[in-house]
Scaffold this motif. Structure first.
Motif, mmCIF file in Angstrom:
data_model
loop_
_atom_site.group_PDB
_atom_site.id
_atom_site.type_symbol
_atom_site.label_atom_id
_atom_site.label_comp_id
_atom_site.label_asym_id
_atom_site.label_seq_id
_atom_site.Cartn_x
_atom_site.Cartn_y
_atom_site.Cartn_z
ATOM 1 N N PHE A 318 4.984 -16.588 -15.668
ATOM 2 C CA PHE A 318 3.613 -16.190 -15.346
ATOM 3 C C PHE A 318 3.325 -16.406 -13.861
ATOM 4 C CE2 PHE A 318 -0.573 -17.988 -14.391
ATOM 5 C CZ PHE A 318 -1.355 -16.851 -14.586
ATOM 6 N N GLU A 321 5.066 -14.009 -11.516
ATOM 7 C CA GLU A 321 4.465 -12.678 -11.455
ATOM 8 C C GLU A 321 3.112 -12.718 -10.746
ATOM 9 O OE1 GLU A 321 2.681 -9.412 -14.582
ATOM 10 O OE2 GLU A 321 4.674 -10.229 -14.998
ATOM 11 N N TRP A 374 -1.410 -10.301 -18.373
ATOM 12 C CA TRP A 374 -0.084 -10.888 -18.585
ATOM 13 C C TRP A 374 0.074 -11.384 -20.008
ATOM 14 C CZ3 TRP A 374 2.476 -15.424 -19.847
ATOM 15 C CH2 TRP A 374 3.818 -15.496 -19.498
#
Length: 706
Positions: A318, A321, A374
Motif C-alpha cells: 500500500f 503505491e 487501493w
C-alpha cells in the motif's frame, strides 16, 4: 449462490444413481492421518534495541512462575502514558517466553482504529478460534458461544493471550482461555477501573505501571539507534530531557541525530533549545516536527499522505503505491516500524501527528480517495480469486475486472493478504467520505474472504454500513439493484453466522431483497434471495417449505443462463427432500446436481465430491449400502489432505463397512475419523465417539445397520 455445505448431519437419502464397488473404498492412506495440532504464535514483531524494564519483566516472570497454583487464568494489566512503551515491553517479554505456553500465544490489537474504534470481543474470538484450525462452519453464532468454544479449545494446555491497546474492561471479559495456568496480559493507557466495579469470577487484574525511562536508559536506547559513538554531555542530556522518557520519542530523536544532514546531537539539541518557550508536554511533539522537517520533501509528502490512512498499520505494498520510494527513508528516520513480514506501522502518536499534517494538506483529499481505491481493488482481486459467484458492482464487470486477475497468484495468497487487512477494510467502510456505490462494492468484495475465514462480526458490520448507504442513495425511488444486493449480502452473512436471532433477521433481509429484485425484474437476485429463504426453512425444520422456495428460485431464473446456480438449487432440493422423507425425489435432485457441477466449463469438482458424499449417505440410509461404495470412494479421492470433508467421508465409510458386515473395518474408520475430527478441533468428534462406544457395546452392530 454459494458452494454447498460440508455438514453431513440431518438427512435421509435413497435412490439408484451410482452402482459398483471400488477397492479403494477399503484402503487407508496418508490422507487419513490427522493434521498436527496447531500452536498459534500470533505475536507481531517487537522493537529493536529494547532496553531496561528489568523490574517489570522480573515481576512478569514472578507471576508466570506462580501460575501453576492458580484455578483460573491470571490477568495482568500494563498501563501507562501514551508512547511509554507498553506494547514494546509486553512483546519483548512474550517473545522470550513462548515455550512456557504450549497451548500457543494469541494476540489482538484491541483499538485498531484508535480509541474511537475498539475491537469487538466477537471479532477477536473469531480470529483466535480460526487460527486454532476449528472448521469455519462450526463457529458459534453468539459471542457467548464463541467464548465457550475458545475456552474449550484452549483447556488442554496453558496459553498466553496478549490484548494490546485495551479501551474498556468489557472488551476483555470473554477472551480468557480455558486452562487455569494461562495468562492474559493487557496493555492500556487506562487503569480500567471497571474491573473493580463489575468483578467476574475474581478476575481482578494485577496492575503494573509502566513508567517513563530514566535518563540512563534513554541514553542506552539512543545509542542503540544512533550508534555507540554518540557523544555525551549537555547536548545529549538536552535531547533526552525533551524526549520525556518516552521510548518512541527517543528513537525518533536518535534517528535524526544519526543523519549526517542534521548536524548530529549538537544540532538537534540546538534546535530544541531554541524552543524553550514551549511547555514541557509539547516538547515531544516538537521532536516529531523536527524529525519530519529533516526529511526530504518527497518523504515528507509520503508521511503526510499516511495521515489519510484510517489506521496506523498497513501493507508495504500500500505505501509503495501511495508514495513510491519513501518506505526506506521513513524506516531510517525512525518514523516507521515493522509489524510483521510485508507490513509496517506507525506508532499511534506518530499516526496522529501524520493526521494533523494531512488535515492541513490539500492533497490529503486525493490521498483518501487513493486509500479507498487501493482497498477496493485489493478486496475485489481477492474476491475474484476466491469465488466465481455473480456480483452486481461495476468493479467485477469486464473489461475492468481483467486488471484485477493478476494481483494475487493463488487463493492462499489472496486469503493471507485480506486476512491481514481485515480491520483496515472495516475502517475504510466506516470512512465518512466513502461513496455509497463504492461501499456497496466493498461489501461484495469482502464476501468470499469473510465467508472462508468466518469473520462474521466484521462481515456483518460492513454489510450493515453498505445497506444503510444503499438505502440513503436509493431512498428517492424506493430501491433498486444496489439496495436489493445489500439486503442480500447482510442476510447471507447473518444466515452464515446462524444464531436464532440471526436467522430471524436474515429472513427479513432476504424478503426485502426478494421484493426489491422482483420490482426491478432482476431474476438472479430474486432467485438468490429465495434460495436463502429455503436454506433458513431447512435449518428451522421446515423442509417442505424449503422445497417450495427452491422451486420458486429455479422459476425466478427463467431463461437466464446460470448452470452453476441451477446445480446448487438441485443440491439444496436434495437435502430438503431427504429431510422431508422424500427419498426418491432426493436422489433425483442429487443426480441432477452432480451432473450440473461436472458439466460446467470448469467442472466444480469440490461440490461434486460433496454431492457424492451426500448420495452415499442416501444409499446407506435407504438400506442399500452396496450402492454407496463407488460414490463414497470417488468423494474420498477428491477430499485430499486432512479436512472436515474427509473426516465426514471417513466416518460415513465406517458406517457403510458396518452395514456391509465388517465391524472391525468399521471401527478402524471411526477411529480414523475421530483422530481427524480431533486434529481439526471439530465438535463432530462426538459422533465418532458415539459410534465407537456403540460398537464396543454391541459387536454385531454393523450387520443390523441400515
Amino acid at each position: 449462490m454459494e458452494s454447498v455445505s460440508s455438514n453431513i448431519s440431518g438427512g435421509t437419502f435413497n435412490g439408484p444413481v451410482f452402482l459398483g464397488r471400488d477397492p479403494k473404498m477399503f484402503q487407508h492412506g496418508p490422507m487419513d492421518r490427522p493434521a498436527p495440532e496447531p500452536v498459534p504464535r500470533m505475536l507481531p514483531f517487537g522493537p529493536d534495541g529494547f532496553v531496561d524494564r528489568e523490574a517489570t519483566r522480573a515481576r512478569l516472570d514472578e507471576l508466570l512462575a506462580g501460575r501453576e497454583a492458580r484455578r483460573a487464568p491470571l490477568l495482568v494489566l500494563l498501563h501507562g502514558t501514551l508512547g511509554v512503551g507498553k506494547t514494546g515491553l509486553v512483546l519483548h517479554w512474550a517473545q522470550q517466553r513462548t515455550e512456557e505456553f504450549p497451548g500457543g500465544v494469541f494476540y489482538a490489537d484491541m483499538s485498531p482504529q484508535g480509541l474511537a474504534g475498539g475491537a469487538e470481543a466477537a471479532a477477536v474470538l473469531e480470529s483466535f478460534i480460526g487460527v486454532l484450525g476449528t472448521p469455519r462452519a462450526e463457529l458459534p453464532g453468539t459471542v457467548d458461544g464463541l467464548a465457550g468454544r475458545f475456552r474449550s479449545l484452549t483447556a488442554g494446555r496453558p496459553s498466553l493471550v496478549v490484548l494490546d491497546g485495551v479501551v474498556s474492561a468489557s472488551q476483555v471479559r470473554q477472551l480468557f482461555p480455558g486452562h487455569p495456568a494461562s495468562m492474559v496480559v493487557l496493555t492500556s493507557r487506562f487503569r480500567l477501573g471497571a474491573f473493580e466495579r463489575d468483578e467476574q469470577d475474581g478476575r481482578l487484574p494485577v496492575r503494573l505501571v509502566v513508567p517513563e525511562l530514566d535518563e540512563e536508559a534513554c541514553a542506552e536506547l539512543f545509542r542503540a539507534v544512533a550508534g555507540e559513538d554518540v557523544p555525551g554531555g549537555e547536548a545529549l542530556r538536552t535531547v533526552l530531557r525533551a524526549s520525556a522518557g518516552l521510548p518512541y520519542v527517543v528513537r525518533i530523536a536518535a534517528a535524526r541525530a544519526a543523519d549526517p544532514m542534521f548536524d548530529g546531537v549538537e544540532g538537534l539539541a540546538a534546535r530544541i533549545a531554541r524552543e524553550n518557550v514551549l511547555e514541557a508536554l509539547d516538547m515531544p511533539r516538537r521532536l516529531f516536527d523536527l524529525a519530519y522537517e529533516a526529511l526530504d520533501p518527497e518523504v515528507r509528502r509520503g508521511f503526510r499522505l499516511l495521515g489519510a490512512h484510517p489506521t496506523p498499520e498497513f501493507a508495504d505494498a500500500f505505501l509503495d503505491e501511495l508514495a513510491p520510494g519513501v518506505r526506506g527513508p521513513l524506516y531510517a528516520a525512525g518514523l516507521l516500524e515493522r509489524s510483521e513480514p510485508g507490513r509496517s506501522r506507525l506508532n499511534g502518536v506518530l499516526h496522529g501527528h501524520a493526521q494533523i499534517l494531512a488535515a492541513a494538506d490539500p492533497e490529503s483529499r486525493g490521498a483518501l480517495e487513493r486509500v479507498i481505491d487501493w482497498y477496493l481493488r485489493r478486496a475485489g482481486a481477492a474476491e475474484l480469486r476466491l469465488s466465481s459467484r455473480w456480483r452486481a458492482g461495476p468493479l467485477f464487470a469486464e473489461p475492468g475486472s481483467e486488471a484485477l486477475a493478476g494481483v494475487f497468484a493463488d487463493r492462499a495468497q489472496a486469503l493471507r493478504a485480506l486476512e491481514a487487512d481485515r480491520n483496515n477494510l472495516v475502517a475504510v467502510a466506516e470512512l465518512r467520505e466513502i461513496e455509497p456505490a463504492r461501499l456497496c462494492q466493498l461489501a461484495e468484495a469482502v464476501h468470499a474472504m469473510f465467508l472462508d475465514r468466518g469473520h462474521h462480526t466484521l462481515w456483518i458490520r460492513i454489510a450493515r454500513l453498505a445497506l444503510d448507504a444503499a438505502g440513503r442513495a436509493e431512498g428517492a425511488d424506493g430501491g433498486g439493484l444496489m439496495l436489493a444486493r445489500m439486503h442480500f449480502e447482510l442476510a447471507f452473512a447473518l444466515n452464515d453466522r446462524g444464531s436464532a436471532e440471526d436467522l430471524e433477521e436474515a429472513l427479513l433481509h432476504y424478503g426485502a431483497a426478494r421484493e426489491s429484485a422482483r420490482r426491478i425484474g432482476h431474476g438472479r437476485t430474486e432467485s438468490s434471495a429465495l434460495e436463502g429463504l429455503g436454506r433458513i426453512a431447512t435449518a428451522q425444520g421446515h423442509p417442505q417449505t424449503a422445497l417450495e422456495l427452491y422451486q420458486q428460485a429455479l422459476g425466478a431464473l427463467g431463461g437466464l443462463e446460470h448452470p452453476r446456480g441451477r446445480a446448487l438449487l438441485e443440491y439444496h432440493q436434495g437435502n430438503a427432500a431427504s429431510a422431508a422423507g422424500l427419498h426418491e425425489r432426493a436422489v433425483a435432485h442429487l443426480g441432477q446436481a452432480l451432473h450440473g457441477f461436472l458439466a460446467l466449463p470448469a467442472p466444480d469438482t469440490g461440490n461434486a465430491a460433496k454431492t457424492r458424499l451426500r448420495y452415499a449417505m442416501a444409499r446407506l440410509a435407504a438400506g442399500r449400502p452396496q450402492e454407496a461404495v463407488e460414490p463414497l470412494a470417488l468423494a474420498l479421492e477428491a477430499f485430499a489432505g486432512p479436512s472436515l470433508n474427509r473426516a465426514d467421508a471417513v466416518l460415513v465409510r465406517g458406517d457403510v463397512r458396518g452395514a456391509l458386515g465388517d465391524p472391525e473395518a468399521a471401527r478402524a474408520d471411526w477411529e480414523a475419523a475421530l483422530e481427524l475430527y480431533g486434529s481439526l478441533r471439530s465438535i463432530r468428534a462426538e459422533e465418532a465417539r458415539i459410534r465407537l462406544a456403540g460398537s464396543a457395546a454391541s459387536p454385531g452392530r454393523g450387520e443390523a445397520q441400515g
